[in-house]
Motif scaffolding. Sequence first.
Motif, PDB file in Angstrom:
ATOM      1  N   SER A  89       2.142   2.746   9.135  1.00 43.92           N
ATOM      2  CA  SER A  89       1.767   3.423   7.894  1.00 43.92           C
ATOM      3  C   SER A  89       1.999   2.489   6.706  1.00 43.92           C
ATOM      4  CB  SER A  89       2.605   4.703   7.707  1.00 43.92           C
ATOM      5  OG  SER A  89       2.383   5.611   8.764  1.00 43.92           O
ATOM      6  N   LYS A  90       1.175   2.649   5.696  1.00 43.89           N
ATOM      7  CA  LYS A  90       1.313   1.852   4.474  1.00 43.89           C
ATOM      8  C   LYS A  90       2.556   2.301   3.703  1.00 43.89           C
ATOM      9  CE  LYS A  90      -2.406   1.594   2.041  1.00 43.89           C
ATOM     10  NZ  LYS A  90      -3.486   1.985   1.075  1.00 43.89           N
ATOM     11  N   VAL A  91       3.300   1.345   3.174  1.00 46.65           N
ATOM     12  CA  VAL A  91       4.490   1.644   2.375  1.00 46.65           C
ATOM     13  C   VAL A  91       4.268   1.138   0.951  1.00 46.65           C
ATOM     14  CG1 VAL A  91       6.971   1.284   2.066  1.00 46.65           C
ATOM     15  CG2 VAL A  91       6.018   1.540   4.364  1.00 46.65           C
ATOM     16  N   VAL A  92       4.541   2.004  -0.029  1.00 45.00           N
ATOM     17  CA  VAL A  92       4.316   1.655  -1.435  1.00 45.00           C
ATOM     18  C   VAL A  92       5.597   1.881  -2.238  1.00 45.00           C
ATOM     19  CG1 VAL A  92       3.005   2.167  -3.534  1.00 45.00           C
ATOM     20  CG2 VAL A  92       1.885   2.292  -1.293  1.00 45.00           C
ATOM     21  N   ARG A  93       5.967   0.908  -3.012  1.00 45.17           N
ATOM     22  CA  ARG A  93       7.014   1.085  -4.029  1.00 45.17           C
ATOM     23  C   ARG A  93       6.289   1.036  -5.361  1.00 45.17           C
ATOM     24  NH1 ARG A  93      12.617  -1.432  -1.988  1.00 45.17           N
ATOM     25  NH2 ARG A  93      13.282  -0.040  -3.657  1.00 45.17           N
ATOM     26  N   PRO A  94       6.083   2.192  -6.017  1.00 42.50           N
ATOM     27  CA  PRO A  94       5.116   2.299  -7.112  1.00 42.50           C
ATOM     28  C   PRO A  94       5.537   1.691  -8.443  1.00 42.50           C
ATOM     29  CG  PRO A  94       6.219   4.396  -6.756  1.00 42.50           C
ATOM     30  CD  PRO A  94       6.681   3.488  -5.671  1.00 42.50           C
ATOM     31  N   ARG A  95       6.822   1.512  -8.691  1.00 44.59           N
ATOM     32  CA  ARG A  95       7.210   1.040 -10.023  1.00 44.59           C
ATOM     33  C   ARG A  95       8.537   0.276  -9.960  1.00 44.59           C
ATOM     34  NH1 ARG A  95       5.563   2.255 -15.201  1.00 44.59           N
ATOM     35  NH2 ARG A  95       7.119   2.115 -16.871  1.00 44.59           N
ATOM     36  N   ILE A  96       8.448  -1.032 -10.014  1.00 45.46           N
ATOM     37  CA  ILE A  96       9.622  -1.892 -10.001  1.00 45.46           C
ATOM     38  C   ILE A  96       9.581  -2.779 -11.237  1.00 45.46           C
ATOM     39  CG2 ILE A  96      10.845  -3.726  -8.783  1.00 45.46           C
ATOM     40  CD1 ILE A  96       9.714  -2.626  -6.194  1.00 45.46           C
ATOM     41  N   GLN A  97      10.679  -2.800 -11.965  1.00 43.65           N
ATOM     42  CA  GLN A  97      10.722  -3.596 -13.183  1.00 43.65           C
ATOM     43  C   GLN A  97      11.259  -4.990 -12.891  1.00 43.65           C
ATOM     44  OE1 GLN A  97      13.174  -2.083 -16.354  1.00 43.65           O
ATOM     45  NE2 GLN A  97      12.326  -3.500 -17.864  1.00 43.65           N
TER      46      GLN A  97
END
Length: 349
Positions: A89-97
């Motif tokens: 499955s695709k893994v997404v981390r949507p917002r990293i500064q």
Amino acid sequence: MKLQKIAFLLAFLVASFAPSGARAQTSQGRFSGQVMDSSGAVVANATVTIENLGTHVKRVLQTNSSGEYVAPNIDPGFYSLTVEAKGFSKVVRPRIQVEVTNDLKIDFELKPGSVSETVEVKDEAPLTESTNDVLSGVLSNKAINELPVQGRDFQNLLTLHPGVQRTPGGGFHSTSSNGNRLDDNNYIIDGADDNDAYWGETVVGDAGVQGTPASLLPLDAITEFTTSENPQADYGAKPGVVVTIGLKSGTDNLHGTAYYFHRNSAFDARNYFNPSPDPFSALLLHQFGASIGGPILKGKWFYFANYEGVRDKVGNPFAAASPVTVSLATAANPAGDPTRSLVDARNAA
């Protein structure tokens, strides 16, 4: 005395994700990490997509045979990271500064499933760097713009970080770090050297002694800056604090600011050298400017410009607001007056 200074900053920054394995003096950050499956086995040839949420510029790379990836030269900002591999499955981390000079290690765990399935990870954000032991601190753009700063000089914010001291009032040779000499600091702006070769000061914001350029860097043009104590060998050169400044860039959306700051002597106390009944020493400051950034070609080329002007009027505390008259005697007064004759004053001593 009336002083006029105008500072102009015009920066055209191009988003470029050309791969590079070396790290040098830069304001950019880096992503690195490892991709594994739920059993702990490494996943080779997984696709890692890094997207800048401000410019929507994407960078795509593959994990190596050890399941590792490295993405240097990352501009400060917010990013999303997506990892895909066949049979998972695709893994997404949507917002990293990414802050100035951040080196973030972000690992991924893939679960068996269809690529059309997406697992969004929101509760695991890297809070600290785990790749080095440098004592550092980052001041965000929000803090830079909202904190009260005398003269809007970024150097007055350095003391908010550990180990840095500045003489009250600032000026020439006023910043030191952990007891080092006042010219032992290292200043870098967007990866470019910002050290005065003669005085050892920052060129931008220098006090302007004996012809040294006293250019200004508007705070609205700074995205962030960081200070580093005991830095890695990438920086070297000097034993003091390393001040790394990142400049703003345009994004896919048009954005900008406008500002005006005013100061006068209405509530100031008298200077010791400006006693009554002499006219009060005048002080009047106007500091103003505007910035704008946006796309030239969306997703590829961007621009950012900032203008700042300063108009100030500073009264001489020795001369107050009117010309001063000084009487000089070259010979003894026949009547003997030590208040008007240097010779009589010496004889009376």
